[in-house]
Design a protein around this motif. Structure first.
Motif, PDB file in Angstrom:
ATOM      1  N   ILE A 177       0.768  -1.264   0.010  1.00  0.00           N
ATOM      2  CA  ILE A 177      -0.075  -0.135  -0.044  1.00  0.00           C
ATOM      3  C   ILE A 177       0.810   1.152   0.006  1.00  0.00           C
ATOM      4  O   ILE A 177       1.881   1.357   0.757  1.00  0.00           O
ATOM      5  CB  ILE A 177      -1.014   0.191   1.358  1.00  0.00           C
ATOM      6  CG1 ILE A 177      -1.845   1.190   0.917  1.00  0.00           C
ATOM      7  CG2 ILE A 177      -0.229  -0.200   2.492  1.00  0.00           C
ATOM      8  CD1 ILE A 177      -3.227   1.197   1.913  1.00  0.00           C
ATOM      9  N   VAL A 178       0.437   2.364  -0.987  1.00  0.00           N
ATOM     10  CA  VAL A 178       1.133   3.303  -1.023  1.00  0.00           C
ATOM     11  C   VAL A 178       0.405   4.250  -0.151  1.00  0.00           C
ATOM     12  O   VAL A 178      -0.890   4.752  -0.413  1.00  0.00           O
ATOM     13  CB  VAL A 178       1.283   4.192  -2.350  1.00  0.00           C
ATOM     14  CG1 VAL A 178       1.860   5.413  -2.383  1.00  0.00           C
ATOM     15  CG2 VAL A 178       1.917   2.921  -3.333  1.00  0.00           C
ATOM     16  N   THR A 179       0.929   4.934   0.917  1.00  0.00           N
ATOM     17  CA  THR A 179      -0.011   5.625   1.910  1.00  0.00           C
ATOM     18  C   THR A 179       0.971   6.549   2.613  1.00  0.00           C
ATOM     19  O   THR A 179       2.093   6.456   2.741  1.00  0.00           O
ATOM     20  CB  THR A 179      -1.071   4.895   2.910  1.00  0.00           C
ATOM     21  OG1 THR A 179      -1.708   5.697   3.440  1.00  0.00           O
ATOM     22  CG2 THR A 179       0.178   3.964   3.693  1.00  0.00           C
ATOM     23  N   ASN A 180       0.061   7.431   3.625  1.00  0.00           N
ATOM     24  CA  ASN A 180       0.928   8.327   4.512  1.00  0.00           C
ATOM     25  C   ASN A 180       0.033   8.393   5.753  1.00  0.00           C
ATOM     26  O   ASN A 180      -0.842   7.769   6.030  1.00  0.00           O
ATOM     27  CB  ASN A 180       1.400   9.495   3.673  1.00  0.00           C
ATOM     28  CG  ASN A 180       0.281  10.551   3.561  1.00  0.00           C
ATOM     29  OD1 ASN A 180      -0.942  10.090   3.886  1.00  0.00           O
ATOM     30  ND2 ASN A 180       0.749  11.599   3.020  1.00  0.00           N
ATOM     31  N   PRO A 181       0.357   9.445   6.670  1.00  0.00           N
ATOM     32  CA  PRO A 181      -0.392   9.470   7.924  1.00  0.00           C
ATOM     33  C   PRO A 181      -1.840   9.981   7.471  1.00  0.00           C
ATOM     34  O   PRO A 181      -2.753   9.779   8.547  1.00  0.00           O
ATOM     35  CB  PRO A 181       0.151  10.723   8.410  1.00  0.00           C
ATOM     36  CG  PRO A 181       1.693  10.818   8.096  1.00  0.00           C
ATOM     37  CD  PRO A 181       1.695  10.344   6.652  1.00  0.00           C
ATOM     38  N   THR A 182      -2.375  10.173   6.319  1.00  0.00           N
ATOM     39  CA  THR A 182      -3.674  10.536   6.009  1.00  0.00           C
ATOM     40  C   THR A 182      -4.299   9.321   5.816  1.00  0.00           C
ATOM     41  O   THR A 182      -5.712   9.415   5.682  1.00  0.00           O
ATOM     42  CB  THR A 182      -3.803  11.563   4.789  1.00  0.00           C
ATOM     43  OG1 THR A 182      -3.547  10.894   3.611  1.00  0.00           O
ATOM     44  CG2 THR A 182      -3.164  12.779   4.917  1.00  0.00           C
ATOM     45  N   GLY A 183      -3.733   8.201   5.658  1.00  0.00           N
ATOM     46  CA  GLY A 183      -4.602   6.923   5.508  1.00  0.00           C
ATOM     47  C   GLY A 183      -5.199   6.420   6.838  1.00  0.00           C
ATOM     48  O   GLY A 183      -4.711   5.314   7.345  1.00  0.00           O
ATOM     49  N   VAL A 184      -6.395   7.156   7.139  1.00  0.00           N
ATOM     50  CA  VAL A 184      -6.818   6.672   8.467  1.00  0.00           C
ATOM     51  C   VAL A 184      -8.262   6.370   8.508  1.00  0.00           C
ATOM     52  O   VAL A 184      -8.889   6.571   7.451  1.00  0.00           O
ATOM     53  CB  VAL A 184      -6.760   7.874   9.527  1.00  0.00           C
ATOM     54  CG1 VAL A 184      -5.157   8.041  10.090  1.00  0.00           C
ATOM     55  CG2 VAL A 184      -7.392   9.054   8.899  1.00  0.00           C
ATOM     56  N   THR A 185      -8.878   5.519   9.410  1.00  0.00           N
ATOM     57  CA  THR A 185     -10.479   5.346   9.480  1.00  0.00           C
ATOM     58  C   THR A 185     -11.024   6.495  10.281  1.00  0.00           C
ATOM     59  O   THR A 185     -10.383   7.533  10.567  1.00  0.00           O
ATOM     60  CB  THR A 185     -10.613   4.110  10.277  1.00  0.00           C
ATOM     61  OG1 THR A 185      -9.860   4.317  11.642  1.00  0.00           O
ATOM     62  CG2 THR A 185      -9.754   2.952   9.917  1.00  0.00           C
ATOM     63  N   GLN A 186     -12.230   6.528  10.004  1.00  0.00           N
ATOM     64  CA  GLN A 186     -13.279   7.426  10.706  1.00  0.00           C
ATOM     65  C   GLN A 186     -12.833   7.746  12.305  1.00  0.00           C
ATOM     66  O   GLN A 186     -12.950   8.795  12.757  1.00  0.00           O
ATOM     67  CB  GLN A 186     -14.481   6.952  11.066  1.00  0.00           C
ATOM     68  CG  GLN A 186     -15.244   6.749   9.596  1.00  0.00           C
ATOM     69  CD  GLN A 186     -15.657   7.802   8.808  1.00  0.00           C
ATOM     70  OE1 GLN A 186     -15.788   8.894   9.227  1.00  0.00           O
ATOM     71  NE2 GLN A 186     -16.206   7.572   7.518  1.00  0.00           N
ATOM     72  N   ASP A 187     -12.276   6.717  12.851  1.00  0.00           N
ATOM     73  CA  ASP A 187     -11.823   6.819  14.527  1.00  0.00           C
ATOM     74  C   ASP A 187     -10.166   7.149  14.404  1.00  0.00           C
ATOM     75  O   ASP A 187      -9.631   6.836  15.375  1.00  0.00           O
ATOM     76  CB  ASP A 187     -12.275   6.037  15.304  1.00  0.00           C
ATOM     77  CG  ASP A 187     -11.878   4.555  14.765  1.00  0.00           C
ATOM     78  OD1 ASP A 187     -11.335   4.469  13.813  1.00  0.00           O
ATOM     79  OD2 ASP A 187     -12.025   3.510  15.532  1.00  0.00           O
ATOM     80  N   LEU A 188      -9.523   7.293  13.243  1.00  0.00           N
ATOM     81  CA  LEU A 188      -8.403   7.956  13.388  1.00  0.00           C
ATOM     82  C   LEU A 188      -7.095   6.702  13.604  1.00  0.00           C
ATOM     83  O   LEU A 188      -6.091   6.984  13.985  1.00  0.00           O
ATOM     84  CB  LEU A 188      -7.921   9.133  14.460  1.00  0.00           C
ATOM     85  CG  LEU A 188      -8.662  10.275  14.010  1.00  0.00           C
ATOM     86  CD1 LEU A 188      -8.514  11.340  15.013  1.00  0.00           C
ATOM     87  CD2 LEU A 188      -8.008  11.018  12.546  1.00  0.00           C
ATOM     88  N   ARG A 189      -7.579   5.591  13.506  1.00  0.00           N
ATOM     89  CA  ARG A 189      -6.570   4.407  13.353  1.00  0.00           C
ATOM     90  C   ARG A 189      -5.961   4.247  11.876  1.00  0.00           C
ATOM     91  O   ARG A 189      -6.803   4.683  10.867  1.00  0.00           O
ATOM     92  CB  ARG A 189      -7.146   3.110  13.618  1.00  0.00           C
ATOM     93  CG  ARG A 189      -7.606   2.938  14.991  1.00  0.00           C
ATOM     94  CD  ARG A 189      -8.461   1.493  15.385  1.00  0.00           C
ATOM     95  NE  ARG A 189      -9.703   1.609  14.590  1.00  0.00           N
ATOM     96  CZ  ARG A 189     -10.537   0.598  14.373  1.00  0.00           C
ATOM     97  NH1 ARG A 189     -10.056  -0.697  14.571  1.00  0.00           N
ATOM     98  NH2 ARG A 189     -11.660   0.654  13.888  1.00  0.00           N
ATOM     99  N   HIS A 190      -4.746   4.045  11.924  1.00  0.00           N
ATOM    100  CA  HIS A 190      -4.123   4.087  10.332  1.00  0.00           C
ATOM    101  C   HIS A 190      -4.419   2.714   9.719  1.00  0.00           C
ATOM    102  O   HIS A 190      -4.397   1.820  10.499  1.00  0.00           O
ATOM    103  CB  HIS A 190      -2.508   4.230  10.584  1.00  0.00           C
ATOM    104  CG  HIS A 190      -2.068   4.523   9.300  1.00  0.00           C
ATOM    105  ND1 HIS A 190      -2.119   3.636   8.281  1.00  0.00           N
ATOM    106  CD2 HIS A 190      -1.680   5.782   8.761  1.00  0.00           C
ATOM    107  CE1 HIS A 190      -1.419   4.384   7.052  1.00  0.00           C
ATOM    108  NE2 HIS A 190      -1.131   5.480   7.384  1.00  0.00           N
TER     109      HIS A 190
END
Length: 425
Positions: A64-77
């Motif tokens: 997966i290509v991601t960064n800190p913005t790749g979070v769920t509604q409750d802010l889990r990565h």
């Protein structure tokens, strides 16, 4: 049978996500809640993928290509969530500019390392493309590359070119590609600004799209795959996208019900994103674009600028924005530790505010009122605007109306192409 911790966490991660079907449709409505900034609950592409039991990834080795913005509604990565779920065979992470965990400043990345939280190998994709990036995908051993990063709607924000480069590399490496959608935080109503001339292509603009593209990342992926990837890689990538529900083209970030995580160190708030596609042009000058302050891209200035700039900008009558005379001392970047003068933008009407036209107006007036104004010696402004036209017209004394008129023909053509790839109302 007892559930392992990994299975349990994975099943809990899906709870409360969007409906299982990955077809198109509007999300559930809810009453407006000013305290939480929105009337509709938007479900991201990841929400819908996880709610569907990761069906699209079944049997795949996933990177997966991601960064800190790749979070769920409750802010889990999402990397942590997917790693904990035995339904997903997550084997690698690919970090863009600023890195997977977001520790690097502009123009930097985190390099190759093993993630302490999950033990997964993290590969550095920043400014890598073509065969080099394809080699990284091959070495990682993945079958499928997933992309999930929050964009901010500007051509020169590098995550969309990481998306493009990864799509090209996926063709070269024979990988399947999946893009998970997130909102364009400044709406998807319109494309504005100059269109890139391919002669000025760089990592802040690989292909001819508008400066403010007005698209989501899945829409951009579809456009890239339809218009540009075949030219670069010989054929389209094997692409799947997972759209959002609940998002409409006119939605600003505050109406989505989603949390805001800074996509990069100098993109702290949605207000920053709102002005960025215009005021980032000051990176191509000797003025500070506000890096090293709490309001990057909203504060602009230089040593020797005084109240005349705010007055001149105000006289332009640009819609939706006020200009306040401001003084500040950046803690890093240009004019570090020195008190300088300039302006702060205050957007009072998001609906009428045009960030690109505003950025042009500010460049024009800065040059008129401050004798020290200069372009960066490498003419980086040309890469940001997509050609030498804006720089040359400002140097020749043209005003904002004349400059914006110069790109309308190319913009009209791009809008016609863009329209074919839009997927939301």
């Amino acid at each position: 049978m007892a559930l392992s911790r990994r299975v349990l966490l994975g099943r809990l991660a899906a709870t409360g996500a969007a409906g299982a079907a990955l077809a198109t449709g509007a999300g559930p409505a809810r009453a407006a809640d000013p305290a939480h900034g929105g009337g509709r609950r938007v479900h991201t592409g990841f929400d819908r993928l996880s709610a569907d039991g990761y069906r699209l990834l079944d049997g795949h080795k996933v990177g997966i290509v991601t960064n800190p913005t790749g979070v769920t509604q409750d802010l889990r990565h999402i990397v942590d969530v997917m790693h904990a779920d035995e339904r997903v065979r997550l084997t690698a992470v690919f970090g863009p500019e600023h890195g997977f965990r977001g520790t690097a400043q502009a123009g930097g990345s985190e390099g190759r390392y093993d993630d302490p939280a999950t033990g997964l190998p993290v590969y550095d994709t920043y400014n890598k493309s073509g065969k080099e990036l394809a080699g990284i995908f091959t070495a990682s051993g993945v079958d499928t590359v997933v992309f999930d990063i929050q964009d901010v709607g500007a051509r020169f924000y590098t995550y969309i070119w990481t998306l493009y480069d990864c799509m090209v590399a996926a063709v070269l490496a024979g990988k399947y590609f999946l893009v998970l959608d997130r909102p364009n935080p400044v709406t998807g109503r319109a494309a504005t600004g100059p269109v890139l001339d391919k002669a000025y292509a760089s990592f802040v603009g690989r292909e001819p799209i508008a400066q403010a593209h007005g698209m989501t990342v899945t829409e951009l992926a579809l456009l890239f795959n339809g218009e540009f990837v075949p030219q670069a890689a010989g054929r389209p990538v094997e692409l799947e996208t997972v759209r959002m529900t609940g998002w409409r083209r006119g939605d600003f970030h505050g109406t989505t019900g989603l949390p805001w995580v800074p996509p990069s160190p100098n993109m702290p708030t949605p207000d920053t994103a709102l002005v960025y596609s215009g005021t980032c042009l000051f990176e191509g000058t000797n003025l500070s674009e506000g890096r090293g302050t709490t309001r990057p891209f909203e504060l602009l200035g230089a040593d020797g600028i005084d109240r005349r700039w705010a007055a001149a900008a105000t006289e332009l009558g640009l819609p939706g924005v006020h200009f306040r005379e401001a003084y500040f001392a950046p803690t890093f970047s240009k004019f570090q530790g020195k008190t300088i003068g300039g302006v702060q933008l205050h957007v009072h009407d998001r609906e009428t505010f045009d960030p690109v036209r505003t950025g042009i107006g500010l460049l024009v007036t800065a040059k008129r009122v401050w004798s020290g104004f200069a372009w960066r010696p490498d003419n980086g402004i040309d890469r940001l605007t997509g050609s030498a036209t804006v720089r040359k017209m400002i140097d020749a004394g043209a005003g904002p109306d004349e400059i914006t008129a110069a790109w309308q023909e190319n913009l009209t053509r791009f809008r016609a192409v863009r329209r074919r790839y839009l997927r939301y109302r």
